[in-house]
Write a protein that holds these residues in place. Structure first.
Motif, PDB file in Angstrom:
ATOM      1  N   GLU A  42       0.820  -1.203   0.000  1.00 54.00           N
ATOM      2  CA  GLU A  42       0.000   0.000   0.000  1.00 54.00           C
ATOM      3  C   GLU A  42       0.858   1.259   0.000  1.00 54.00           C
ATOM      4  OE1 GLU A  42      -3.385   0.333  -0.198  1.00 54.00           O
ATOM      5  OE2 GLU A  42      -3.270  -1.795  -0.695  1.00 54.00           O
ATOM      6  N   ILE A  43       1.985   1.213   0.698  1.00 55.87           N
ATOM      7  CA  ILE A  43       2.885   2.377   0.735  1.00 55.87           C
ATOM      8  C   ILE A  43       3.472   2.636  -0.645  1.00 55.87           C
ATOM      9  CG2 ILE A  43       5.119   3.161   1.638  1.00 55.87           C
ATOM     10  CD1 ILE A  43       4.377   1.897   4.291  1.00 55.87           C
ATOM     11  N   GLU A  44       3.740   1.574  -1.398  1.00 54.21           N
ATOM     12  CA  GLU A  44       4.257   1.740  -2.753  1.00 54.21           C
ATOM     13  C   GLU A  44       3.231   2.414  -3.666  1.00 54.21           C
ATOM     14  OE1 GLU A  44       5.585  -1.926  -4.333  1.00 54.21           O
ATOM     15  OE2 GLU A  44       7.285  -2.128  -2.955  1.00 54.21           O
ATOM     16  N   LYS A  45       1.950   2.118  -3.427  1.00 56.40           N
ATOM     17  CA  LYS A  45       0.895   2.662  -4.291  1.00 56.40           C
ATOM     18  C   LYS A  45       0.466   4.061  -3.888  1.00 56.40           C
ATOM     19  CE  LYS A  45      -1.934  -0.816  -3.714  1.00 56.40           C
ATOM     20  NZ  LYS A  45      -3.123  -1.698  -3.851  1.00 56.40           N
ATOM     21  N   ASN A  46       0.573   4.388  -2.600  1.00 61.93           N
ATOM     22  CA  ASN A  46       0.055   5.663  -2.102  1.00 61.93           C
ATOM     23  C   ASN A  46       1.205   6.536  -1.597  1.00 61.93           C
ATOM     24  OD1 ASN A  46      -1.324   7.753  -0.765  1.00 61.93           O
ATOM     25  ND2 ASN A  46      -3.019   6.394  -0.217  1.00 61.93           N
ATOM     26  N   PRO A  47       1.486   7.661  -2.263  1.00 65.02           N
ATOM     27  CA  PRO A  47       2.627   8.504  -1.857  1.00 65.02           C
ATOM     28  C   PRO A  47       2.426   9.198  -0.517  1.00 65.02           C
ATOM     29  CG  PRO A  47       1.339   9.605  -3.560  1.00 65.02           C
ATOM     30  CD  PRO A  47       0.781   8.217  -3.421  1.00 65.02           C
ATOM     31  N   LEU A  48       1.201   9.241  -0.012  1.00 69.70           N
ATOM     32  CA  LEU A  48       0.943   9.929   1.261  1.00 69.70           C
ATOM     33  C   LEU A  48       1.163   9.029   2.467  1.00 69.70           C
ATOM     34  CD1 LEU A  48      -2.236  12.029   0.414  1.00 69.70           C
ATOM     35  CD2 LEU A  48       0.172  12.678   0.262  1.00 69.70           C
ATOM     36  N   LEU A  49       1.336   7.736   2.236  1.00 72.85           N
ATOM     37  CA  LEU A  49       1.569   6.809   3.336  1.00 72.85           C
ATOM     38  C   LEU A  49       3.057   6.657   3.602  1.00 72.85           C
ATOM     39  CD1 LEU A  49      -0.957   3.898   2.654  1.00 72.85           C
ATOM     40  CD2 LEU A  49      -0.955   5.432   4.627  1.00 72.85           C
ATOM     41  N   GLU A  50       3.400   6.522   4.867  1.00 71.13           N
ATOM     42  CA  GLU A  50       4.782   6.265   5.242  1.00 71.13           C
ATOM     43  C   GLU A  50       4.800   5.522   6.576  1.00 71.13           C
ATOM     44  OE1 GLU A  50       7.005   9.790   5.917  1.00 71.13           O
ATOM     45  OE2 GLU A  50       5.737  10.492   7.556  1.00 71.13           O
ATOM     46  N   THR A  51       5.927   4.940   6.876  1.00 74.77           N
ATOM     47  CA  THR A  51       6.104   4.269   8.156  1.00 74.77           C
ATOM     48  C   THR A  51       7.143   5.019   8.965  1.00 74.77           C
ATOM     49  OG1 THR A  51       7.822   2.815   7.258  1.00 74.77           O
ATOM     50  CG2 THR A  51       5.553   2.006   7.213  1.00 74.77           C
ATOM     51  N   LEU A 351      -5.527  10.742  -0.115  1.00 75.00           N
ATOM     52  CA  LEU A 351      -5.676  11.093   1.296  1.00 75.00           C
ATOM     53  C   LEU A 351      -6.771  10.256   1.949  1.00 75.00           C
ATOM     54  CD1 LEU A 351      -5.011  12.840   3.725  1.00 75.00           C
ATOM     55  CD2 LEU A 351      -6.608  14.572   2.831  1.00 75.00           C
ATOM     56  N   ALA A 352      -7.874  10.065   1.233  1.00 74.50           N
ATOM     57  CA  ALA A 352      -8.975   9.265   1.786  1.00 74.50           C
ATOM     58  C   ALA A 352      -8.548   7.821   1.992  1.00 74.50           C
ATOM     59  CB  ALA A 352     -10.185   9.338   0.858  1.00 74.50           C
ATOM     60  N   ASP A 353      -7.830   7.255   1.001  1.00 78.61           N
ATOM     61  CA  ASP A 353      -7.364   5.870   1.118  1.00 78.61           C
ATOM     62  C   ASP A 353      -6.377   5.715   2.263  1.00 78.61           C
ATOM     63  OD1 ASP A 353      -8.943   5.180  -1.015  1.00 78.61           O
ATOM     64  OD2 ASP A 353      -7.322   5.207  -2.491  1.00 78.61           O
ATOM     65  N   ALA A 354      -5.455   6.682   2.388  1.00 75.22           N
ATOM     66  CA  ALA A 354      -4.453   6.609   3.447  1.00 75.22           C
ATOM     67  C   ALA A 354      -5.099   6.711   4.827  1.00 75.22           C
ATOM     68  CB  ALA A 354      -3.417   7.717   3.262  1.00 75.22           C
ATOM     69  N   SER A 355      -6.019   7.661   4.976  1.00 77.59           N
ATOM     70  CA  SER A 355      -6.684   7.835   6.268  1.00 77.59           C
ATOM     71  C   SER A 355      -7.532   6.621   6.620  1.00 77.59           C
ATOM     72  CB  SER A 355      -7.558   9.090   6.236  1.00 77.59           C
ATOM     73  OG  SER A 355      -6.773  10.239   5.989  1.00 77.59           O
ATOM     74  N   TRP A 356      -8.186   6.071   5.608  1.00 82.99           N
ATOM     75  CA  TRP A 356      -8.990   4.884   5.864  1.00 82.99           C
ATOM     76  C   TRP A 356      -8.123   3.711   6.310  1.00 82.99           C
ATOM     77  CZ3 TRP A 356     -13.378   2.817   7.030  1.00 82.99           C
ATOM     78  CH2 TRP A 356     -13.514   1.434   6.908  1.00 82.99           C
ATOM     79  N   LEU A 357      -6.976   3.512   5.661  1.00 81.18           N
ATOM     80  CA  LEU A 357      -6.109   2.392   6.019  1.00 81.18           C
ATOM     81  C   LEU A 357      -5.643   2.516   7.467  1.00 81.18           C
ATOM     82  CD1 LEU A 357      -4.551  -0.148   5.309  1.00 81.18           C
ATOM     83  CD2 LEU A 357      -2.696   1.290   4.425  1.00 81.18           C
ATOM     84  N   VAL A 358      -5.272   3.725   7.874  1.00 83.20           N
ATOM     85  CA  VAL A 358      -4.832   3.920   9.261  1.00 83.20           C
ATOM     86  C   VAL A 358      -5.967   3.600  10.226  1.00 83.20           C
ATOM     87  CG1 VAL A 358      -3.999   5.626  10.920  1.00 83.20           C
ATOM     88  CG2 VAL A 358      -3.097   5.620   8.595  1.00 83.20           C
ATOM     89  N   LYS A 359      -7.176   4.046   9.889  1.00 81.92           N
ATOM     90  CA  LYS A 359      -8.337   3.767  10.745  1.00 81.92           C
ATOM     91  C   LYS A 359      -8.642   2.267  10.783  1.00 81.92           C
ATOM     92  CE  LYS A 359     -13.281   4.617  11.224  1.00 81.92           C
ATOM     93  NZ  LYS A 359     -13.655   3.199  11.231  1.00 81.92           N
TER      94      LYS A 359
END
Length: 513
Positions: A42-51, A351-359
């Motif tokens: 998911e991090i590879e697909k979404n530039p707004l996600l990070e660890t 942003l929606a996908d990233a926020s949803w994944l965290v939730k």
């Protein structure tokens, strides 16, 4: 009735699973290690996600205006509740994104009572969620599972090193293909005639090279069956005389415990026969397992359970879970550069996908903790006193207690392991069928009955081997109302032989001793 076109209005209801809901359900069934791989994708697909941890700048902005305030705040419903609420609730509760940091930094001790009902009966939670900075192990650092695996030379590589040192040309070519047919236990899994025809070489050459391979270390490698494997080891130990050869050729009689018949065949007395049997027992029936064998699959626990101050503490193993954050610094930079409508829509989707994944990750951790806590509560006697006190438990029992659907509990307990002072167990291990009590009391679990059967057989007198009927009587004396066929089934599941087989084995062991 006249035929003709007409318009009709019909109203119906259907359950629609959004992609977000499908993702939440999928996350429940993943183990921590599988989840780590999923997050990396998911991090590879979404530039707004990070660890990683929050930067100083991001921490200072936590209390400020949210970059996602144009989106509705996420609800508190989990996937199980959303499923039962129908399509409208699914859309409203799942198609949203909020302040991602508020989910990645929560811990159960800071939550607002979501799991308070799971803490009855002296149980407490002290587990970090996906954003926890703790190591994940209770009362100390988590074990370093990465260091438990080391790259080892495989059996094939080990044999090829030996072949390359003494063979060359066509001989090395044949040896390489023979070694490819040797399994991890060291046995050759090939018919020599078919092998020779496939390579286009002479059968005599194949047999000659095989004889050479059978001299390699470990001793016994390249054998085509158990008898040949033991014979190779006896030859190496200079113990392969005619009597030993007869004994190895009649391993079926040895397995049956037919000692008088073996004495006649081998032409030896009792003492020599016992010496020969002791010699064979010292040989390795699977010599190839000494070398390599591939990577060891270490079971990494997803949950830690420990007793602290008289209470059971349940914690997620956060050491195997990366901390997932929304990179707000990068988000601000992209917002400044997004001028056209398509770019803004793409950024909002990310942003929606990233926020949803965290939730969804946060909700997954809460659900796992909730289910694990109820399991610990139901099986508290197991953690105190061992497997003999394991109680019958079903998925429905747990689902009813925590007010979730049975399918949700099933997903949570799939491919997940719990580590406690008694060892590491799959969560499914704690769900067992019940055996009715002969005294009319509480039913006992099948695992507890198996434990009692093993204990009785381990402690039986070699001169008075317990039959299945006797085991039934003894178990009823311990309060288990169980049929003879059930005892036989459990005994076989434990890998324990019948009374006749055990009598022969113990008689043979007594003579060898």
């Amino acid at each position: 009735m006249a035929l003709g076109p007409r318009l009709d209005l019909r109203q119906s209801q259907s359950l629609v699973m959004t992609p977000q809901l499908q993702q939440a359900i999928k996350l429940l069934a993943l183990s921590n290690l599988e989840l780590e791989t999923y997050i990396a994708e998911e991090i590879e697909k979404n530039p707004l996600l990070e660890t990683g941890d929050l930067t100083v700048e991001e921490k200072s902005n936590e209390g400020g205006e949210s970059d996602t305030d144009t989106l509705p705040e996420p609800g508190s419903q989990g996937s199980d509740e959303i499923l039962s609420s129908g399509p409208a609730a699914s859309e409203s509760a799942l198609d949203m994104a909020g302040d991602a940091d508020q989910f990645s930094n929560n811990s159960l001790s800071e939550s607002d009572g979501v799991l308070d009902s799971a803490l009855d009966g002296g149980l407490s939670l002290n587990g970090g969620l996906s954003g926890s900075s703790s190591s994940g192990a209770i009362g100390g650092e988590a074990p370093d599972f990465d260091n438990m695996l080391a790259a080892e030379t495989t059996l094939a590589e080990y044999l090829m090193e030996q072949a390359g040192a003494i063979l060359s040309g066509s001989d090395l070519f044949i040896a390489r293909h023979l070694i490819d047919q040797i399994d991890e236990c060291g046995y050759l899994q090939a018919d020599l005639l078919e092998f020779a025809n496939r390579l286009g070489v002479q059968l005599d050459d194949v047999q000659r090279i095989l004889n050479q391979v059978q001299t390699f270390d470990p001793v016994g490698v390249g054998a085509r069956d158990l008898a040949e494997c033991l014979a190779l080891q006896a030859q190496e130990a200079d113990r392969y005389d005619p009597a030993m050869a007869q004994l190895i050729d009649n391993l079926d009689l040895l397995a049956k415990g037919a000692l008088p018949q073996l004495k006649r065949i081998c032409g030896v007395d009792d003492e020599d026969l016992m010496d020969m049997i002791a010699e064979i027992r010292a040989y390795d029936p699977k010599p190839g397992c000494k070398i390599g064998g591939g990577d060891v699959q270490v079971v990494v626990p997803d949950i830690f359970v420990a007793e602290r101050s008289g209470k059971w503490v349940v914690e997620i193993n956060s050491a195997t879970l990366p901390k997932v954050l929304v990179n707000r610094t990068y988000l601000a930079e992209l917002k400044d550069g997004a001028q056209d409508k398509a770019s803004k829509e793409w950024l909002n989707d990310c942003l929606a996908d990233a926020s949803w994944l965290v939730k969804a990750l946060d909700q997954r951790q809460r659900t796992i903790i909730k289910v694990a806590t109820e399991i610990v509560k139901q099986q508290e006697s197991f953690f105190h006193d061992g497997v003999a006190h394991l109680r019958p438990l079903t998925l429905k029992n747990v689902a009813d207690k925590i007010e979730m659907h049975e399918s949700t509990v099933s997903r949570v307990t799939s491919n997940k392991y719990l580590s406690c002072s008694r060892g590491t167990f799959e969560l499914k291990y704690f769900f067992t069928s019940g055996i009715q009590s002969s005294t009319g009391g509480e039913a006992a679990s099948a695992e507890a009955v198996k434990s009692h059967i093993k204990s009785l057989i381990d402690n039986e007198d070699p001169k008075k081997i317990l039959s299945d009927d006797k085991l039934v009587t003894l178990l009823r004396g311990r309060g288990f109302d169980i049929a003879r066929r059930t005892v036989a089934k459990y005994r076989e599941a434990l890998g324990l032989g019948s009374s006749v087989q055990r009598r022969r084995q113990k008689a043979l062991a007594g003579k060898a001793a």
